[in-house]
Design an enzyme around this catalytic site. Structure first.
Site, short mmCIF file in Angstrom:
data_model
loop_
_atom_site.label_atom_id
_atom_site.label_comp_id
_atom_site.label_asym_id
_atom_site.label_seq_id
_atom_site.Cartn_x
_atom_site.Cartn_y
_atom_site.Cartn_z
N LYS A 1 -49.30 27.81 -60.17
CA LYS A 1 -48.99 28.97 -59.43
C LYS A 1 -47.98 29.98 -60.41
O LYS A 1 -47.61 30.86 -59.61
CB LYS A 1 -49.18 28.56 -58.39
CG LYS A 1 -50.23 27.90 -57.56
CD LYS A 1 -50.14 28.42 -55.78
CE LYS A 1 -51.36 26.73 -54.98
NZ LYS A 1 -52.17 27.86 -53.69
N PRO B 1 -60.11 32.12 -52.47
CA PRO B 1 -58.98 32.51 -53.42
C PRO B 1 -57.88 31.81 -53.32
O PRO B 1 -57.63 32.23 -51.91
CB PRO B 1 -59.33 33.89 -53.32
CG PRO B 1 -59.34 34.33 -51.85
CD PRO B 1 -60.29 33.45 -51.64
N ILE C 1 -54.49 33.12 -53.11
CA ILE C 1 -53.68 34.85 -53.08
C ILE C 1 -52.47 34.22 -54.27
O ILE C 1 -52.22 35.52 -55.00
CB ILE C 1 -53.05 34.99 -51.70
CG1 ILE C 1 -54.24 34.36 -51.04
CG2 ILE C 1 -52.20 35.89 -51.87
CD1 ILE C 1 -54.04 34.94 -49.18
N ASN D 1 -55.90 25.41 -39.49
CA ASN D 1 -54.35 24.48 -39.45
C ASN D 1 -53.08 25.12 -38.69
O ASN D 1 -53.80 25.83 -37.81
CB ASN D 1 -53.99 24.90 -41.01
CG ASN D 1 -53.65 26.12 -41.05
OD1 ASN D 1 -52.63 26.69 -40.64
ND2 ASN D 1 -54.18 26.54 -42.28
O1 C5P Z 1 -52.49 24.91 -49.94
P1 C5P Z 1 -50.98 24.90 -51.29
O2 C5P Z 1 -50.44 23.81 -50.64
O3 C5P Z 1 -51.67 25.73 -52.38
O4 C5P Z 1 -50.36 26.18 -51.29
C1 C5P Z 1 -48.93 26.48 -51.84
C2 C5P Z 1 -48.57 27.80 -51.56
O5 C5P Z 1 -50.21 28.65 -51.85
C3 C5P Z 1 -48.39 28.25 -50.24
O6 C5P Z 1 -47.39 29.40 -49.87
C4 C5P Z 1 -49.41 29.37 -50.17
O7 C5P Z 1 -48.79 30.31 -48.97
C5 C5P Z 1 -49.82 29.74 -51.16
N1 C5P Z 1 -52.06 29.58 -50.86
C6 C5P Z 1 -52.48 30.93 -51.27
N2 C5P Z 1 -53.69 30.27 -51.41
C7 C5P Z 1 -54.27 29.90 -50.91
C8 C5P Z 1 -53.43 28.18 -50.73
C9 C5P Z 1 -52.60 28.75 -50.70
O8 C5P Z 1 -51.59 32.17 -51.07
N3 C5P Z 1 -55.59 29.83 -50.76
#
Ligand code: C5P
Length: 476
Positions: free
Chosen positions: A417, A380, A382, A278
């Site tokens: 989350k 996963p 995170i 990305n």
């Molecule tokens: O991708 P998304 O919009 O869900 O991301 C939201 C938050 O989750 C961000 O802080 C991103 O760093 C975190 N995230 C993560 N692991 C992922 C997808 C997103 O830690 N696989």
């Protein structure tokens, strides 16, 4: 009565100061006995004294704050106000600050290097091409040595040179070669100050983190009225002292706090040549890592592949895939604060033929695979996984880049989350990725705070304040 006893009584007496600072009155009695104030209380004392009209000269001679070992460079430019820089030198000499002085050619038309040298009891530097000084690479030494560079008076000319990266004399070369905090105290004719060129330079410099002690409004030496008069030397010195105190306070704000930060993109390989990723540049996460390190936190930055310089934090771990980032974060738990600013790739892409035949991903996929398909496999999460685990840090912060329903989506992420704060931004206009500015909205369970558009460094500064509040609330 010593100076600290005088100061405490001016601030309202031992009982009042103890109550305001939430400390025992016996601690204040100790300060009075020692005639010193501990460095950790500087900021609070300064804030208390900011409401009073205290003459700083009454307190400077006694060097009320210990361990201020700050090095400052004063650059004097040429203008009617150049003579006021002599008073700045006189006041600075009363503090523990180690002072060097540089004068531009035009400053020497108003005051002499001899006068400055005798006041500062040190050689005053004037020449970029001095054989004697340049054998020691003096312009670089002078640029690197100080913690603060004060330009007073700062002319429209030096502002223009700094804004445009010109380096044609000692002063402008030092400013360009320095990592120090630069503070400008401008002085010029009101029309020059309001000229669009100066306005643009002013804005450019502010955006780069250069500070201004804004000029006064009133009668000018040239007979005109308006804004452009150099601030009074006493106020300039007070500003510098207050900056030093704030900075020293901030440098210890996150002492003993461990912070894990994820930043940048992740890359998911398809075959040895192609990948999915990305547009994240890592700039915002790196700025946060820098700011929290500056404030004394032990920062571990876990970053995907980026093309920007690494910040100077405790450790930087380079990863490529989402799985590697996840493993790297979990190995480094527990931590006090987790900030997930990385734009993690949500899926791995596994190539297949339309007849579901396996493709060898260790070799380049050939173009003759006419009906190539991809099976997605979720990476996963995170942030979500750690925020819901037994090792959940005290404070967990996530980012949310969205193109629509920004606040609603961010709020859903906050809940699903289990995080304390989501920093949401609108990436629909494509200007956020890789840029130096950000417009964010901070969303917690009860509030949605919209911040005006600002540099990513400024977002990092304000976010550090927010994290400090969250940690204080957590510890109460
Ligand atoms: O991708 P998304 O919009 O869900 O991301 C939201 C938050 O989750 C961000 O802080 C991103 O760093 C975190 N995230 C993560 N692991 C992922 C997808 C997103 O830690 N696989």
């Amino acid at each position: 009565m010593n100076k600290i006893s005088q100061l405490i009584s001016l601030l309202g007496g031992t009982g009042f100061v103890a109550e305001r600072l939430k400390i025992q009155p016996s601690a204040i009695s100790n300060w009075k006995k020692l005639n010193k104030i501990p460095s950790g209380k500087r900021e609070a004392i300064l804030e208390l004294s900011s409401h009073l009209d205290i003459n700083i000269e009454d307190f400077l001679p006694n060097k009320i704050f210990h361990d201020i070992k700050v090095k400052m460079l004063l650059i004097i430019c040429g203008g009617i106000a150049s003579y006021k820089s002599l008073e700045i030198i006189r006041l600075i000499k009363k503090t523990d600050i180690e002072l060097d002085v540089v004068m531009t050619k035009s400053a020497q038309k108003f005051i002499t290097p001899m006068l400055v040298t005798s006041l500062n009891e040190k050689k005053c530097f004037t020449d970029l091409f001095s054989i004697e000084d340049e054998t020691k690479m003096n312009h670089i030494k002078l640029a690197r040595k100080p913690d603060i560079i004060l330009v007073a008076p700062a002319t429209a000319n030096i502002m223009a040179k700094l804004a445009n990266g010109l380096a044609d004399d000692l002063a402008s070369t030092i400013l360009l070669a320095s990592f120090s905090k630069i503070i400008l105290a401008p002085s010029m004719n009101p029309i020059m100050w309001s000229n669009l060129a100066t306005r643009e330079n002013h804005k450019k410099l502010l955006d780069r983190g250069i500070e201004f002690i804004e000029p006064n409004t009133g009668d000018m030496a040239c007979g005109e009225k308006g804004t452009g008069r150099l601030q009074e030397p006493k106020l300039i010195v007070e500003y510098i002292l207050s900056y030093i105190c704030k900075n020293q306070y901030l440098e210890n704000q996150f002492k003993d706090i461990s912070i894990l930060i994820t930043a940048g993109p992740t890359i998911e390989n398809i075959d040895p040549i192609r990948f999915v990723s990305n547009k994240s540049s890592g700039k915002q996460g790196f700025a946060i890592a820098s700011e929290l390190t500056r404030r004394g936190a032990k920062v571990t930055l876990i970053t995907g592949p980026v093309n920007i310089p690494f910040p100077n934090c405790e450790s930087v771990i380079k990863v490529t895939t989402a799985q590697e980032m996840f493993d790297s974060v979990t190995q480094r738990l527990p931590t006090d604060v987790l900030i997930c600013s990385a734009a993690v790739a949500d899926w791995k892409f596994i190539p297949k033929t339309s007849s579901n035949k396996k493709i060898d991903i260790n070799n380049k996929i050939k173009k003759d695979n006419k009906n190539l398909l991809f099976e997605t496999k979720q990476n996963p999460d995170i942030l979500g996984t750690i925020a819901k685990s037994n090792l959940r840090p005290k404070i967990v912060i996530g980012f949310s880049a969205e193109t629509n329903n920004i606040k609603k989506n961010a709020h859903s992420k906050l809940i699903s989350k289990n995080v304390d704060l989501i920093i949401a931004n609108d990436v629909s206009n494509d200007k956020v990725f890789g840029g130096d500015f950000n417009k964010v909205c901070l969303i917690d369970k009860n509030n949605c705070e919209e911040w005006e558009k600002q540099s990513k460094n400024s977002v990092a500064f304000n976010l550090a304040n927010k994290i400090n509040d969250l940690l204080t609330n957590f510890n109460q």
